[in-house]
Design a protein around this motif. Structure first.
Motif, PDB file in Angstrom:
ATOM      1  N   PHE A 131       0.821  -1.208   0.000  1.00 27.55           N
ATOM      2  CA  PHE A 131       0.000   0.000   0.000  1.00 27.55           C
ATOM      3  C   PHE A 131       0.861   1.267   0.000  1.00 27.55           C
ATOM      4  CE2 PHE A 131      -3.523  -2.736   1.508  1.00 27.55           C
ATOM      5  CZ  PHE A 131      -4.511  -2.294   0.631  1.00 27.55           C
ATOM      6  N   ALA A 132       2.057   1.181   0.626  1.00 30.56           N
ATOM      7  CA  ALA A 132       2.956   2.342   0.685  1.00 30.56           C
ATOM      8  C   ALA A 132       3.887   2.412  -0.518  1.00 30.56           C
ATOM      9  CB  ALA A 132       3.777   2.298   1.973  1.00 30.56           C
ATOM     10  N   HIS A 133       3.746   1.451  -1.461  1.00 27.88           N
ATOM     11  CA  HIS A 133       4.583   1.401  -2.664  1.00 27.88           C
ATOM     12  C   HIS A 133       6.066   1.256  -2.327  1.00 27.88           C
ATOM     13  CE1 HIS A 133       1.056   2.433  -5.028  1.00 27.88           C
ATOM     14  NE2 HIS A 133       0.836   3.484  -4.245  1.00 27.88           N
ATOM     15  N   ARG A 134       6.339   0.531  -1.271  1.00 24.17           N
ATOM     16  CA  ARG A 134       7.724   0.236  -0.900  1.00 24.17           C
ATOM     17  C   ARG A 134       8.078  -1.128  -1.483  1.00 24.17           C
ATOM     18  NH1 ARG A 134       7.344   1.907   5.549  1.00 24.17           N
ATOM     19  NH2 ARG A 134       6.839   4.130   5.222  1.00 24.17           N
ATOM     20  N   TRP A 135       8.396  -1.146  -2.762  1.00 20.35           N
ATOM     21  CA  TRP A 135       8.547  -2.402  -3.478  1.00 20.35           C
ATOM     22  C   TRP A 135       9.785  -3.178  -3.038  1.00 20.35           C
ATOM     23  CZ3 TRP A 135       3.947  -2.677  -4.822  1.00 20.35           C
ATOM     24  CH2 TRP A 135       3.260  -1.606  -5.408  1.00 20.35           C
ATOM     25  N   GLU A 136      10.835  -2.471  -2.675  1.00 19.57           N
ATOM     26  CA  GLU A 136      12.042  -3.176  -2.222  1.00 19.57           C
ATOM     27  C   GLU A 136      11.776  -3.914  -0.919  1.00 19.57           C
ATOM     28  OE1 GLU A 136      16.649  -2.158  -0.899  1.00 19.57           O
ATOM     29  OE2 GLU A 136      15.465  -0.665  -1.990  1.00 19.57           O
ATOM     30  N   GLN A 137      11.038  -3.281  -0.009  1.00 20.41           N
ATOM     31  CA  GLN A 137      10.709  -3.944   1.250  1.00 20.41           C
ATOM     32  C   GLN A 137       9.692  -5.060   1.043  1.00 20.41           C
ATOM     33  OE1 GLN A 137       9.471  -0.908   4.024  1.00 20.41           O
ATOM     34  NE2 GLN A 137      11.545  -0.092   4.258  1.00 20.41           N
ATOM     35  N   LEU A 138       8.798  -4.895   0.077  1.00 19.16           N
ATOM     36  CA  LEU A 138       7.856  -5.959  -0.254  1.00 19.16           C
ATOM     37  C   LEU A 138       8.595  -7.195  -0.769  1.00 19.16           C
ATOM     38  CD1 LEU A 138       4.996  -7.045  -0.693  1.00 19.16           C
ATOM     39  CD2 LEU A 138       4.992  -5.895  -2.927  1.00 19.16           C
ATOM     40  N   PHE A 139       9.581  -6.967  -1.620  1.00 22.23           N
ATOM     41  CA  PHE A 139      10.398  -8.076  -2.114  1.00 22.23           C
ATOM     42  C   PHE A 139      11.129  -8.758  -0.964  1.00 22.23           C
ATOM     43  CE2 PHE A 139      14.609  -9.517  -3.553  1.00 22.23           C
ATOM     44  CZ  PHE A 139      14.215 -10.512  -4.444  1.00 22.23           C
ATOM     45  N   LEU A 140      11.592  -7.972   0.008  1.00 20.47           N
ATOM     46  CA  LEU A 140      12.288  -8.532   1.162  1.00 20.47           C
ATOM     47  C   LEU A 140      11.353  -9.425   1.978  1.00 20.47           C
ATOM     48  CD1 LEU A 140      15.039  -8.469   2.566  1.00 20.47           C
ATOM     49  CD2 LEU A 140      14.221  -6.554   3.937  1.00 20.47           C
ATOM     50  N   ILE A 171      13.091  -8.361   8.941  1.00 18.65           N
ATOM     51  CA  ILE A 171      11.863  -7.618   9.221  1.00 18.65           C
ATOM     52  C   ILE A 171      12.114  -6.530  10.265  1.00 18.65           C
ATOM     53  CG2 ILE A 171       9.487  -7.777   9.997  1.00 18.65           C
ATOM     54  CD1 ILE A 171      10.052  -9.064   7.282  1.00 18.65           C
ATOM     55  N   LEU A 172      12.678  -6.931  11.412  1.00 17.26           N
ATOM     56  CA  LEU A 172      12.936  -5.939  12.455  1.00 17.26           C
ATOM     57  C   LEU A 172      14.136  -5.061  12.112  1.00 17.26           C
ATOM     58  CD1 LEU A 172      12.352  -8.061  15.690  1.00 17.26           C
ATOM     59  CD2 LEU A 172      10.751  -6.542  14.510  1.00 17.26           C
ATOM     60  N   GLY A 173      15.219  -5.688  11.637  1.00 18.00           N
ATOM     61  CA  GLY A 173      16.444  -4.934  11.377  1.00 18.00           C
ATOM     62  C   GLY A 173      16.346  -4.015  10.180  1.00 18.00           C
ATOM     63  N   GLU A 174      15.997  -4.576   9.011  1.00 14.75           N
ATOM     64  CA  GLU A 174      15.985  -3.796   7.777  1.00 14.75           C
ATOM     65  C   GLU A 174      14.729  -2.945   7.648  1.00 14.75           C
ATOM     66  OE1 GLU A 174      18.346  -3.384   5.753  1.00 14.75           O
ATOM     67  OE2 GLU A 174      19.750  -4.962   6.347  1.00 14.75           O
ATOM     68  N   ILE A 175      13.555  -3.580   7.750  1.00 13.27           N
ATOM     69  CA  ILE A 175      12.305  -2.840   7.552  1.00 13.27           C
ATOM     70  C   ILE A 175      11.939  -2.026   8.794  1.00 13.27           C
ATOM     71  CG2 ILE A 175       9.833  -3.091   7.076  1.00 13.27           C
ATOM     72  CD1 ILE A 175      10.458  -5.538   5.428  1.00 13.27           C
ATOM     73  N   GLY A 176      12.111  -2.605   9.972  1.00 12.28           N
ATOM     74  CA  GLY A 176      11.778  -1.891  11.205  1.00 12.28           C
ATOM     75  C   GLY A 176      12.814  -0.890  11.658  1.00 12.28           C
ATOM     76  N   GLY A 177      14.004  -0.919  11.057  1.00 18.19           N
ATOM     77  CA  GLY A 177      15.039   0.047  11.403  1.00 18.19           C
ATOM     78  C   GLY A 177      15.720  -0.195  12.728  1.00 18.19           C
TER      79      GLY A 177
END
Length: 271
Positions: free
Chosen positions: A41-50, A89-95
């Motif tokens: 929904f946020a168009h974060r395609w790189e994170q979606l692929f992850l 998920i926590l490290g890369e996407i969650g920061g």
């Protein structure tokens, strides 16, 4: 129809024998799917692929275990799933890498521990194979585990360096240092020149407000390898006890894969 009923019956049997792993797998998988929906929904395609990669990694251990005809301990599988979730998920996407400075160090330590377990299990499976005509001592198996873990750790650092050089990813994070020695600054190029108190530095004439010298990756790489070594040594101690005292229950037996019994169903979650 009979094949579907058989598969469903096996799943029920696996869940009854190992409900903890199935519950953890279901919870983590649901969280990753929700994160993937939010990324879409946020168009974060790189994170979606992850997120898609994480879902694949969740089922990869069970697929490999079935193909290689080995039994993966539930404790080992849970740690692998939690490691993947924590790093991606926590490290890369969650920061979390930015929020908690120790997050990367913790994961590299656990990575060294897990790789040592994998390396140790490879040797242990050979030791237990009746078709193999040699038997390795416990201390040698522990040494192989450490070497295997460190080799994987070095290859990962090679990968990080390649990503930084080729694609400017900055996977080998920068470090601010306040002192160093250099023969380049030593005048004759043979004796090191010591800079004990660096309070500022400029890059191409621009002052970025750095409180010291900007090291690009060396400290991060060496600290990662150091904690990888610590994790590997810790597991090797448990592995040594596992082979040395095979008639006793040890912590390592919950982390070392064994040859699967062909008469027993797989006890790992599947997609």
């Amino acid at each position: 129809m009979d094949k579907k009923k058989g598969a469903f019956a096996r799943m029920k049997e696996q869940f009854r024998e190992n409900p903890g792993t199935w519950a953890l797998y279901g919870i983590l998988r649901l969280i990753v799917i929700l994160v993937a929906v939010r990324c879409a929904f946020a168009h974060r395609w790189e994170q979606l692929f992850l997120c898609v990669v994480v879902l694949i990694l969740f089922v990869l251990p069970s697929i490999l275990a079935r193909r290689l005809k080995i039994e993966l301990p539930s404790t080992m599988e849970r740690i692998i799933m939690l490691f993947v979730f924590a790093s991606e998920i926590l490290g890369e996407i969650g920061g979390y890498y930015q929020v908690f400075p120790w997050w990367d160090t913790m994961l590299h330590t656990l990575w060294g521990f897990l790789c040592a377990a994998i390396g140790f299990s490879l040797v242990d499976l050979l030791n237990r194979d009746p078709n193999i005509k040699f038997s390795l001592s416990p201390i040698f198996c522990a040494l192989v585990a450490v070497c295997f873990s460190m080799t994987v750790g070095v290859l990962w650092e090679f990968f990080e360096f390649a990503m930084d050089r080729l694609f400017a990813f900055d996977m080998q994070k920068d470090t601010i240092v306040t002192s160093f020695s250099s023969v380049v600054l030593g005048g004759d190029g043979t004796r090191p020149f010591n800079l004990p108190e660096i309070t500022s530095s400029t890059i191409n004439g621009v002052d970025y407000g750095l409180p010291g010298y900007l090291d690009i990756g060396l400290f991060d790489t060496m600290s990662d390898l150091l904690v990888n070594f610590i994790g590997a040594v810790v597991f090797s101690v448990f592995g040594y006890q596992y082979i040395k005292y095979q008639d006793r229950k040890t912590f390592a037996q919950n982390l070392i894969p064994r040859m699967a019994d062909p008469d027993e169903p797989e006890q790992t979650p599947e997609s």
